[in-house]
Design a protein around this motif. Structure first.
Motif: not given
Length: 88
Positions: A15-34
């Motif tokens: 499964v690939v989760i993707s999103w748009f880049k946010q200005s000033d972001a240096t990284s992203y936290d991704v929370h997932y559950a199943y």
């Protein structure tokens, strides 16, 4: 001829989760559950930090159902609010 020492697994789904880049972001936290894939599997509930704009969750034996995820941007000042949860 089949190698008798070979342990062969069925094809696995990623499964690939993707999103748009946010200005000033240096990284992203991704929370997932199943839920677990079979009755004996425990449910999964994880948070991971990535530097890109996608996360691949590998190794599902079947096409996953009820996988939910949310993302937030991170920079030196802290974190943004979590996005609304999205479920498959």
């Amino acid at each position: 001829m089949v190698d008798p020492a070979c342990t062969c697994l069925p094809p696995l789904y990623n499964v690939v989760i993707s999103w748009f880049k946010q200005s000033d972001a240096t990284s992203y936290d991704v929370h997932y559950a199943y839920p677990g894939e079979t009755s004996g599997d425990p449910p999964q509930d994880k948070t991971t930090r990535v530097t890109g704009t996608s996360l691949t969750i590998p190794g599902f034996q079947t096409r996953p159902n009820n996988l939910c995820y949310t993302v937030r941007a991170v920079n030196e000042y802290g974190t943004s609010p979590w996005t609304n949860s999205t479920c498959t």
